[in-house]
Design a protein around this motif. Structure first.
Motif, PDB file in Angstrom:
ATOM      1  N   LYS A  33       4.417   6.720  11.944  1.00 20.06           N
ATOM      2  CA  LYS A  33       3.376   5.894  11.343  1.00 20.06           C
ATOM      3  C   LYS A  33       2.503   6.740  10.426  1.00 20.06           C
ATOM      4  O   LYS A  33       2.388   7.955  10.598  1.00 20.06           O
ATOM      5  CB  LYS A  33       2.546   5.207  12.428  1.00 20.06           C
ATOM      6  CG  LYS A  33       1.722   6.137  13.271  1.00 20.06           C
ATOM      7  CD  LYS A  33       0.858   5.335  14.219  1.00 20.06           C
ATOM      8  CE  LYS A  33      -0.057   6.252  14.987  1.00 20.06           C
ATOM      9  NZ  LYS A  33      -0.717   5.622  16.112  1.00 20.06           N
ATOM     10  N   ILE A  34       1.946   6.092   9.458  1.00 24.45           N
ATOM     11  CA  ILE A  34       1.107   6.789   8.505  1.00 24.45           C
ATOM     12  C   ILE A  34      -0.332   6.413   8.793  1.00 24.45           C
ATOM     13  O   ILE A  34      -0.673   5.237   8.865  1.00 24.45           O
ATOM     14  CB  ILE A  34       1.489   6.417   7.067  1.00 24.45           C
ATOM     15  CG1 ILE A  34       2.963   6.744   6.824  1.00 24.45           C
ATOM     16  CG2 ILE A  34       0.629   7.170   6.073  1.00 24.45           C
ATOM     17  CD1 ILE A  34       3.482   6.209   5.521  1.00 24.45           C
ATOM     18  N   THR A  73       6.663   2.828   0.918  1.00 18.32           N
ATOM     19  CA  THR A  73       5.392   2.120   0.992  1.00 18.32           C
ATOM     20  C   THR A  73       4.826   2.308   2.386  1.00 18.32           C
ATOM     21  O   THR A  73       5.556   2.550   3.339  1.00 18.32           O
ATOM     22  CB  THR A  73       5.573   0.619   0.739  1.00 18.32           C
ATOM     23  OG1 THR A  73       6.558   0.124   1.639  1.00 18.32           O
ATOM     24  CG2 THR A  73       6.004   0.352  -0.685  1.00 18.32           C
ATOM     25  N   LYS A  74       3.497   2.198   2.486  1.00 23.16           N
ATOM     26  CA  LYS A  74       2.861   2.324   3.789  1.00 23.16           C
ATOM     27  C   LYS A  74       2.859   0.965   4.480  1.00 23.16           C
ATOM     28  O   LYS A  74       3.239   0.836   5.636  1.00 23.16           O
ATOM     29  CB  LYS A  74       1.436   2.841   3.602  1.00 23.16           C
ATOM     30  CG  LYS A  74       0.628   2.976   4.854  1.00 23.16           C
ATOM     31  CD  LYS A  74      -0.727   3.581   4.493  1.00 23.16           C
ATOM     32  CE  LYS A  74      -1.739   3.354   5.590  1.00 23.16           C
ATOM     33  NZ  LYS A  74      -2.300   2.014   5.596  1.00 23.16           N
ATOM     34  N   ASP A  75       2.421  -0.029   3.750  1.00 26.57           N
ATOM     35  CA  ASP A  75       2.399  -1.385   4.274  1.00 26.57           C
ATOM     36  C   ASP A  75       2.972  -2.316   3.218  1.00 26.57           C
ATOM     37  O   ASP A  75       3.104  -1.952   2.068  1.00 26.57           O
ATOM     38  CB  ASP A  75       0.953  -1.843   4.550  1.00 26.57           C
ATOM     39  CG  ASP A  75       0.378  -1.132   5.739  1.00 26.57           C
ATOM     40  OD1 ASP A  75       1.094  -1.044   6.748  1.00 26.57           O
ATOM     41  OD2 ASP A  75      -0.761  -0.650   5.631  1.00 26.57           O
ATOM     42  N   LYS A 101      -3.430   0.251  -2.863  1.00 24.50           N
ATOM     43  CA  LYS A 101      -3.732  -0.657  -1.763  1.00 24.50           C
ATOM     44  C   LYS A 101      -3.733  -2.109  -2.229  1.00 24.50           C
ATOM     45  O   LYS A 101      -4.176  -2.405  -3.342  1.00 24.50           O
ATOM     46  CB  LYS A 101      -5.109  -0.294  -1.195  1.00 24.50           C
ATOM     47  CG  LYS A 101      -5.380  -0.874   0.178  1.00 24.50           C
ATOM     48  CD  LYS A 101      -6.729  -0.369   0.656  1.00 24.50           C
ATOM     49  CE  LYS A 101      -7.181  -1.116   1.884  1.00 24.50           C
ATOM     50  NZ  LYS A 101      -8.531  -0.760   2.254  1.00 24.50           N
ATOM     51  N   PRO A 161      -5.563   4.490   1.387  1.00 20.48           N
ATOM     52  CA  PRO A 161      -4.378   4.938   0.666  1.00 20.48           C
ATOM     53  C   PRO A 161      -4.573   4.913  -0.851  1.00 20.48           C
ATOM     54  O   PRO A 161      -5.495   4.269  -1.353  1.00 20.48           O
ATOM     55  CB  PRO A 161      -3.314   3.931   1.086  1.00 20.48           C
ATOM     56  CG  PRO A 161      -4.058   2.724   1.488  1.00 20.48           C
ATOM     57  CD  PRO A 161      -5.361   3.181   2.019  1.00 20.48           C
ATOM     58  N   ASN A 170      12.664   0.200   2.425  1.00 17.63           N
ATOM     59  CA  ASN A 170      11.775   1.272   2.041  1.00 17.63           C
ATOM     60  C   ASN A 170      12.524   2.556   1.737  1.00 17.63           C
ATOM     61  O   ASN A 170      12.081   3.392   0.964  1.00 17.63           O
ATOM     62  CB  ASN A 170      10.845   1.520   3.229  1.00 17.63           C
ATOM     63  CG  ASN A 170       9.428   1.662   2.782  1.00 17.63           C
ATOM     64  OD1 ASN A 170       9.200   1.936   1.621  1.00 17.63           O
ATOM     65  ND2 ASN A 170       8.509   1.476   3.680  1.00 17.63           N
ATOM     66  N   SER A 222       0.728   5.548   0.335  1.00 16.32           N
ATOM     67  CA  SER A 222      -0.149   6.663   0.666  1.00 16.32           C
ATOM     68  C   SER A 222       0.554   7.979   0.374  1.00 16.32           C
ATOM     69  O   SER A 222       1.732   8.145   0.652  1.00 16.32           O
ATOM     70  CB  SER A 222      -0.526   6.596   2.143  1.00 16.32           C
ATOM     71  OG  SER A 222      -1.217   7.760   2.493  1.00 16.32           O
ATOM     72  N   ASP A 257      -3.666   6.497   7.349  1.00 12.70           N
ATOM     73  CA  ASP A 257      -4.498   6.727   6.185  1.00 12.70           C
ATOM     74  C   ASP A 257      -5.250   5.441   5.917  1.00 12.70           C
ATOM     75  O   ASP A 257      -4.674   4.429   5.562  1.00 12.70           O
ATOM     76  CB  ASP A 257      -3.622   7.117   4.991  1.00 12.70           C
ATOM     77  CG  ASP A 257      -4.451   7.475   3.780  1.00 12.70           C
ATOM     78  OD1 ASP A 257      -5.679   7.565   3.911  1.00 12.70           O
ATOM     79  OD2 ASP A 257      -3.864   7.660   2.708  1.00 12.70           O
ATOM     80  N   GLN A 263       1.621  13.289   6.783  1.00 14.41           N
ATOM     81  CA  GLN A 263       1.596  12.829   8.162  1.00 14.41           C
ATOM     82  C   GLN A 263       1.305  13.981   9.104  1.00 14.41           C
ATOM     83  O   GLN A 263       1.782  15.086   8.898  1.00 14.41           O
ATOM     84  CB  GLN A 263       2.960  12.255   8.533  1.00 14.41           C
ATOM     85  CG  GLN A 263       3.215  10.892   7.961  1.00 14.41           C
ATOM     86  CD  GLN A 263       4.646  10.510   8.177  1.00 14.41           C
ATOM     87  OE1 GLN A 263       5.545  11.148   7.660  1.00 14.41           O
ATOM     88  NE2 GLN A 263       4.866   9.478   8.957  1.00 14.41           N
ATOM     89  N   SER A 302       0.856  -1.182   0.000  1.00 12.14           N
ATOM     90  CA  SER A 302       0.000   0.000   0.000  1.00 12.14           C
ATOM     91  C   SER A 302       0.894   1.235   0.000  1.00 12.14           C
ATOM     92  O   SER A 302       1.942   1.231   0.640  1.00 12.14           O
ATOM     93  CB  SER A 302      -0.869   0.048   1.253  1.00 12.14           C
ATOM     94  OG  SER A 302      -1.705  -1.054   1.285  1.00 12.14           O
TER      95      SER A 302
END
Lengths: 677, 294
Positions: A369-370, A413-415, A378, A375, A428, A356, A372, A360, A354
């Motif tokens: 941490k983000i 990346t978020k996740d 996803k 996103p 990342n 986003s 959202d 932040q 994911s």
């Protein structure tokens, strides 16, 4: 006998070079436009098509001047008229629709006011009549609820809607002749198809003559009655759309049509060699001689004239047109089908990725941490095997470039994880990535003008990865650069050139050379052919394929052009609003049953064939944000089931041979619905 | 395919090319001639001045121009011609090195801010804005009265105050190129920031910064002369245009020569630098008349 709206006689427009020579941009153009006719002008960049379109309005760009000839609108020569007189014709009699409507509308004035302004200038209506006319015009270009639309500002409209407003403004003065300069070039595939349909309807309703300038033969095929093909400032072919696109009797058009990838004919098209000559460089002979596969010695010395062939109602500038006439049809021409050696081992694995763009908050930033819940991109799960070409397809805003950037490490990346060669997780953060991973993944960008440093020579550009990753120096470095350039078919004499001295295709070759110099395992191609001319596009695609066969490189190929994707990819992933819709081998993705979005996209593809019309299944609404719940395509889906689509994320369903569709509709139902349509 | 072999130009040939382009227009040619004339004069004048610049002779006070004293003498009986041709030496040296310093710190800080962006950029630029709001002459007077009027104080102080504007130009020029794909490409390859600045950004912003530096030079010259005029530049009896104008301005009504000569020297040099800088900008493809650098 039809009324002639505009007649151009022997028009030559050119400029004075620094040495004092007169160099022509347009050479002896003679043609006419009948009332109610739509004429398409096609040509590659630099062929003079825009200069011709502007001359039709009586405008000659700064620095250029009319050398000879005239441009008659009814009985007036536009090129000799004074500005005051031209003002009465422009907008009232001849209107123009520019390429980028977003830039041609004033950003701080409401749509209604801007149309009103056009009406005030070009008509004699009073205020009340004008108000009515605005609604009428907005209705005519099929914009929903004209009254509210008139109160909006340009930025509140989507690209397609802006283009519609531009059409409405052009129609304000009820012109006799409408000039369109690449009106759909910047638009998404589905929007483009809708705008073209609108133009067709307007041509039918109002009986306005249209001149449609474009490099896109697909778009030309859909709107034109007659096509003019330009090459190097000359008309080389002029005739009815069907005969020109189905059985072209000029070698340039023949080659051009052969080099366009088509959905109906999968595989890599043949490319045309060489590039268009610089203005003034051809002194004698045919201007297409250098690139022509039919040419003989006669063509080198004598310039062919534009001959009218009665049977075909076509004018052609070629000695060999009879030979081409007897040639077999275009449809049967050879395409090279791609055969990649795909190894079983996985090279890249995206799991639950994911991404986003949300900013932040300060506290979240401290805790790293983000926050959202929705996103931009996803749940992306894609495995890529070594040697494969995976294409990411979607309209603008579908997140395809975003995913590429994350793989390259340019976006966090978020996740989720991105794993390289099964077990090596790619960090990342670009700075923390192992240099060997950076070397293994290289990028090629859309526009070579932007991706090559204008102040570096080709040698410096290609040397950068070699110095950075392999520490090469001196003679060793130079030899390696020459070797790499040789692989992309550029000779040693290119070493000292600057990007501005190269043509578009050559620049993109340098960019390809720079990527391959790093000996990468994966190359990320971001719309690599969309800034190039058609004939050059095929050459770059062929080059990429050959290099892949030599080195076994894996490609991730991002494009909005479904025909290009069809030609080069093994597997296709279709994205909408940052969510995967369908993924599978390209043979199966392009066949029904497919995800409703894929269906919409496939329906909107424009083939260079006037008999294959696009199928417009869904509305061209633009969604700014992916929906919070349910299916990403619920807003536009033509086959929406109801609440289930709005509330639940659809499951993956496997069709055949690894083709998966993410939809609530049962595969069998989907198949039945799509085949009966 | 075109197979023309083009010779790669080295740096000297490129400089020659730029100078040739500059001299091809009358304004550029005039500017160059004036500037070169002044530079040669400043370097060689001690070799051929007719008199000692500090020789005072009360009997020769305010003599009008004659074959003996071409530009006459001043209120202390010193030869104005001697003092005028020597008067540009300090001004030229101080402002030349001052401009170099301005270029160096302004350019590097600007590129740095443009590259890193974000909070650091915001903070630095607000500090620069704050400095821009202080009238430079007041700040200069403060510095000079605290630290003295030696060249070693004047050069860095002027360099600092005239570098602020260059920061903005360099930052804007960097912002222009930073979004281009070739920078993204270099980042994705894993080049260090230093290497990106040196190889990718600098060649693209160099021209803009250099032109700005050349313009700053003429302004700095005017500024330096103003300081001298106020008595905070060079100290007497060193000949200096600003100081000479200041000393002789009260006698203008009957001894115009003592004022006119240094005024002519100063204004011709400023005009020369200005014309040269303009021609330089045009030769590099930056047209200051149609496009402001910031």
């Amino acid at each position: 006998m039809k009324t002639i709206v505009q007649k151009i006689n022997n028009l030559t427009i050119g400029f004075q070079s620094q040495k004092g020579e007169q160099i022509s941009i347009l050479k002896n153009i003679s043609t006419s436009i009948n009332q109610g006719e739509t004429v398409g002008i096609v040509g590659e960049s630099g062929s003079g098509k825009s200069t011709l379109a502007l001359a039709m309005m009586g405008y000659v760009k700064h620095g250029l001047f009319t050398i000879s000839g005239e441009c008659m609108f009814h009985s007036n020569n536009l090129l000799e008229m004074k500005n005051k007189e031209l003002e009465n014709i422009r907008g009232r009699k001849i209107a123009m629709i520019p390429q980028n409507a977003g830039q041609s509308l004033t950003p701080n004035l409401k749509i209604g006011y801007q149309i009103d302004e056009a009406l005030r200038l070009h008509t004699d209506l009073n205020q009340a009549e004008r108000d009515g006319k605005i609604s009428e015009l907005l209705n005519k270009v099929r914009l929903p609820s004209p009254e509210t639309m008139a109160q909006r500002y340009p930025h509140e409209l989507s690209g397609g809607q802006q283009q519609r407003v531009a059409v409405a403004m052009a129609l304000a003065g009820s012109p006799e002749l409408l000039l369109l300069d690449e009106p759909t070039t910047g638009l998404d595939v589905t929007t483009q198809a809708h705008v073209l349909e609108l133009l067709n309807l307007i041509a039918k309703d109002t009986g306005t003559s249209m001149v449609y300038v474009s490099h896109d033969l697909g778009a030309i095929a859909q709107v034109s009655d007659r096509v003019i093909v330009m090459y190097s400032g000359e008309i080389v072919l002029d005739g009815p759309v069907r005969s020109i696109l189905k059985n072209p009797i000029h070698p340039y058009t023949y080659g051009l049509l052969k080099s366009i990838p088509k959905l109906s004919l999968p595989g890599l098209p043949n490319s045309m060699s060489g590039s268009q000559p610089q203005p003034g460089s051809i002194k004698k002979g045919c201007s297409f001689y250098e690139r022509c596969e039919f040419a003989d010695d006669d063509c080198k010395v004598n310039s062919p004239s534009l001959d009218f062939i009665e049977d075909l109602n076509t004018s052609v500038r070629c000695f060999k047109h009879n030979e081409l006439l007897n040639l077999n049809k275009l449809d049967s021409h050879n395409v090279k089908s791609i055969e990649n050696r795909i190894l079983k081992n996985e090279i890249l694995d995206l799991s639950n990725v994911s991404i986003s763009y949300a900013k932040q908050k300060f506290l979240d930033q401290l805790l790293n941490k983000i926050n959202d819940t929705n996103p931009t991109v996803k749940d992306i799960n894609i495995n890529i095997n070594k040697g494969e070409t995976l294409a990411l397809v979607g309209e603008s805003g579908s997140g395809k470039s975003t995913i590429l950037k994350s793989i390259a490490g340019l976006l966090k990346t978020k996740d989720g994880n991105i794993k390289f060669e099964k077990n090596k997780t790619l960090s990342n953060d670009l700075k923390q990535r192992d240099p060997s991973f950076l070397r293994a993944i290289q990028l090629i960008f859309q526009n070579p003008d932007e991706s090559l440093n204008p102040n570096h020579t080709v040698e410096e550009i290609v040397s950068q990865p070699l110095r950075l990753y392999f520490g090469l120096k001196g003679k060793e470095l130079k030899d390696k650069i020459i070797e790499v350039l040789d692989k992309v078919r550029l000779g040693e004499f290119y070493l000292t050139r600057y990007p501005r001295q190269l043509s578009g295709g050559e620049k993109q070759r340098v960019a390809v050379a720079r990527a391959f110099a790093a000996k990468p395992d994966i190359i990320l191609c971001d719309e690599v052919t969309s800034a190039l001319d058609v004939s050059v596009q095929a050459a770059v695609l062929n080059l990429l394929q050959e290099l892949k066969e030599d080195f076994g490189t894996t490609y991730i190929f991002v494009s909005h052009d479904l025909a290009v994707v069809r030609a080069i990819s093994d597997r296709v992933a279709v994205l909408y609003q940052g969510r995967l819709c369908e993924i599978g081998p390209s043979n199966y993705v392009y066949k029904f049953p497919s995800h409703p979005y894929t269906e919409v996209l496939l329906g909107a593809v424009l083939e260079p064939n006037p008999d294959i019309k696009p199928k417009l299944v869904a509305e061209d609404i633009v969604e700014e944000k992916p929906p919070e719940n349910g299916c990403s395509f619920q807003g536009r889906c033509p086959r929406i089931l109801g609440d289930i689509c709005k509330n639940e994320v659809p499951p993956w369903q496997t069709v055949e041979n690894g083709n998966s569709i993410r939809c609530h509709i049962k595969i069998e139902d989907l198949k039945n619905q799509q085949i009966t349509n | 395919m075109i197979k023309k072999k083009e010779k790669q130009k080295n740096t000297f040939e490129k400089i020659y090319e730029v100078i040739k382009t500059m001299a091809s227009k009358p304004s550029g040619l005039i500017g160059l001639i004036i500037l070169i004339f002044h530079v040669i004069l400043a370097i060689t004048s001690p070799l051929y001045v007719p008199y000692d610049y500090k020789a005072i002779d009360p009997t020769l006070m305010l003599t009008p121009p004659s074959s003996e004293f071409w530009f006459g003498t001043d209120s202390l009986g010193r030869d104005v011609f001697t003092r005028t041709i020597l008067g540009g030496r300090t001004a030229l040296t101080v402002t030349f090195f001052g401009s170099l310093i301005a270029l160096l710190w302004g350019g590097s800080l600007g590129i740095f801010c443009g590259l890193v962006g974000g909070k650091i950029d915001d903070i630095v630029m607000r500090i620069i804005d704050a400095f821009l709001s202080i009238p430079w002459i007041l700040a200069m007077l403060l510095i000079v009265s605290l630290l003295g009027t030696t060249t070693l104080v004047l050069i860095p102080a002027l360099g600092f105050f005239y570098g602020k504007g260059i920061v903005r130009v360099a930052r804007a020029a960097t912002h222009d190129v930073i979004a281009k794909d070739f920078i993204v490409s270099a980042r994705a390859r894993g080049h260090s920031n230093m290497s990106i600045i040196w190889n990718e950004i600098l060649p693209n912003v160099r021209d803009a910064i250099m032109v700005e530096g050349a313009m700053r030079w003429s302004w700095m010259l005017l500024g330096f002369s103003s300081l001298s005029f106020l008595g905070f530049g060079v100290s007497p009896p060193t000949p200096d245009w600003g100081l000479m104008i200041s000393n002789a301005r009260g006698l203008m009504s009957f001894a115009y020569w003592a004022v006119l000569a240094p005024i002519f020297g100063l204004s011709s040099l400023i005009i020369g630098i200005n014309l040269t800088a303009d021609a330089f900008a045009k030769a590099l493809g930056i047209d200051r008349s149609t496009k402001a650098p910031v």
